[in-house]
Design an enzyme around this catalytic site. Structure first.
Site, short mmCIF file in Angstrom:
data_model
loop_
_atom_site.label_atom_id
_atom_site.label_comp_id
_atom_site.label_asym_id
_atom_site.label_seq_id
_atom_site.Cartn_x
_atom_site.Cartn_y
_atom_site.Cartn_z
CG HIS A 183 -7.08 23.87 33.67
ND1 HIS A 183 -5.92 23.76 32.98
CD2 HIS A 183 -6.99 22.52 34.23
CE1 HIS A 183 -5.34 22.63 32.95
NE2 HIS A 183 -5.88 21.90 33.69
CG ASP A 237 -6.89 23.54 29.43
OD1 ASP A 237 -6.77 24.72 30.04
OD2 ASP A 237 -5.68 23.06 28.95
#
Length: 466
Positions: free
Chosen positions: A296, A270
């Protein structure tokens, strides 16, 4: 001794903005404290599991929690509890592993994991539950699991060493046929995965993470909230890109200030770093001299309702992330994000190299009574390659995105996409070669100069060998 002077950072090239102080401390490379107690490993890594190293099945119930916690509780301020592997000459084999449930750090105490030593988190959800049956499930409550390492109102604490802390998020929980990461996938259909985080610090000033390797957290690896002074130096996070949902790397915020993240190498499932501007906001942050890989990206948000300000990101490589430079929020959790500078950043092979997004949908509702605004955001000396989409999307006519692009350059001939709404984009004084189309209720001002991009060749380095 390496030193980062973060009070009154130098002006960024010919940036048109005026930089405010970010982390107002003078941050120097941390020093591992002397040990108040040395604990010898009694377990041995016995092969590989789904997400990496594993223990023998017979050892899964042999918790070291009590003896580690006792040593922490008895340790004096300014010292550390050392977890170490035992040489073959002492044990007739290499004992190199510890197994633990939740631990509580105390004021002034550092947990030190020595080189060649791994601290494994237990795979038993009962060990982490905050109430009977609350952990290792999907429900709609949240907060059902204690973190592996908790630092609550304990200033000057730390987690250090050249060893590894492994959450084993991809391995099946004891007594269940699913892993912690499987719960995260199940929660896509609704609900919250009740999984634990590796390190949670709350209300703990001058908390330090130094040189440790974190792996395979079931949830976020590190969160820091409601504190003044947080240093991350030489951290490595190594967690798979896929099937490790919600495994953010380092998430400071929610009432925090004076934060430095530096000389670190992060790859996870993430956000590599996410600055959280929830209740109390976040301010005075320096993120310098780092390398991010899959994940991310360098994120702000999605909570910005408490305000985000005085953020400085410099000397950063983003190599193959799902997102590169990213500010995300929405109408249910938005506020003002401003005085944000990105300087000397290289992004390659990202589907979304630059994203300023006020319609983030993965958390909260896109529309609501707390709309986000982004202004005084400067990108200076940013180089992009490998294609992707540039997004500058404000919320509405009153809640806009305001950004200055100065020496922002695409360095290849790949086609790029653009999305622009309710945005005010200023170009220059350095060169900018993005080809902006018309956007809804948007303005394009300034006159970029000419010039070529500096090379990113030395920025992209392999993830360090483990």
């Amino acid at each position: 001794m390496k030193q980062i002077l973060v009070l009154g950072l130098a002006m960024v090239g010919m940036c048109a903005c005026s930089l405010q102080a970010q982390d107002t401390r003078t941050v120097t490379e941390p020093v591992i404290p002397p040990a108040c107690a040395t604990l010898d490993a009694e377990l041995t890594i016995a092969g590989a599991g789904h997400s990496g190293a594993a223990l023998a099945a017979a050892d899964e119930g042999k918790l070291d929690t009590e003896r580690i916690q006792k040593a922490i509780d008895q340790c004096g301020k300014g010292k550390g509890v050392l977890l170490r592997a035992v040489p073959a000459s002492a044990k007739g084999g290499v004992a190199n592993a510890f197994l633990s449930g939740p631990l509580e750090l105390r004021e002034g105490v550092t947990l030190i994991v020595d080189k060649g030593t791994t601290l494994f988190a237990s795979r038993d959800p009962k060990v982490f539950e905050t109430a009977p049956g609350s952990c290792g499930i999907v429900d709609n409550k949240r907060g059902g699991c204690k973190p592996l390492i908790h630092v609550a109102h304990a200033k000057d604490a730390g987690v250090m060493g050249d060893g590894t802390i492994d959450g084993r998020g991809g391995d099946k929980m004891l007594g269940k046929d699913v892993s912690w990461w499987d719960l995260a996938e199940q929660a896509r259909a609704g609900g919250d995965q009740e999984t634990f985080r590796l390190i949670v610090a709350d209300g703990s000033g001058n908390f330090t993470i130094y040189r440790i390797t974190l792996k395979n957290s079931p949830n976020f690896h590190v969160t820091y909230g409601h504190g003044d002074g947080f240093t991350v130096w030489g951290l490595k996070i190594d967690t798979p890109q896929r099937m490790a949902r919600n495994t953010d790397g380092v998430d400071p915020g929610n009432g925090s200030k004076n934060i430095t993240i530096t000389h670190s190498f992060l790859r996870e499932g993430d956000d590599n770093v996410a600055l959280k501007g929830g209740a109390g906001g976040i301010t005075n942050v320096s993120i310098v001299h780092n390398h991010f890989y899959w994940g991310h990206g360098m994120s702000i948000g999605s909570e910005t309702n408490g305000g985000v300000s005085n953020i400085y990101v410099s000397d950063l490589s983003l190599d193959g992330p799902d997102n590169g430079i990213r500010i995300k929020s929405n109408g249910s959790r938005g506020g003002l994000t401003h005085e944000v500078v990105y300087d000397d950043v290289c992004v390659r092979n990202s589907p979304n190299p630059i994203t300023l997004d006020t319609g983030y949908t993965a958390a909260g509702t896109p529309k609501g009574d707390s709309p986000p605004t982004m202004r005084d955001v400067t990108l200076h000396d940013v180089r992009v390659s490998g294609g992707g989409k540039f997004s500058f999307n404000g919320y509405d006519k009153e809640h806009r995105v305001g950004v200055n692009l100065d020496n922002v350059l695409i360095t290849d001939a790949v086609a790029y996409k653009y999305s622009i709404n309710h945005a005010d984009i200023h170009l220059g004084p350095g060169p900018v070669n993005l080809q902006f189309p018309g956007g809804e209720d948007s303005t394009l001002t300034g006159k970029p100069g000419t010039g070529t991009a500096a090379s990113c060749a030395e920025k992209f380095v392999p993830f360090p060998a483990m």
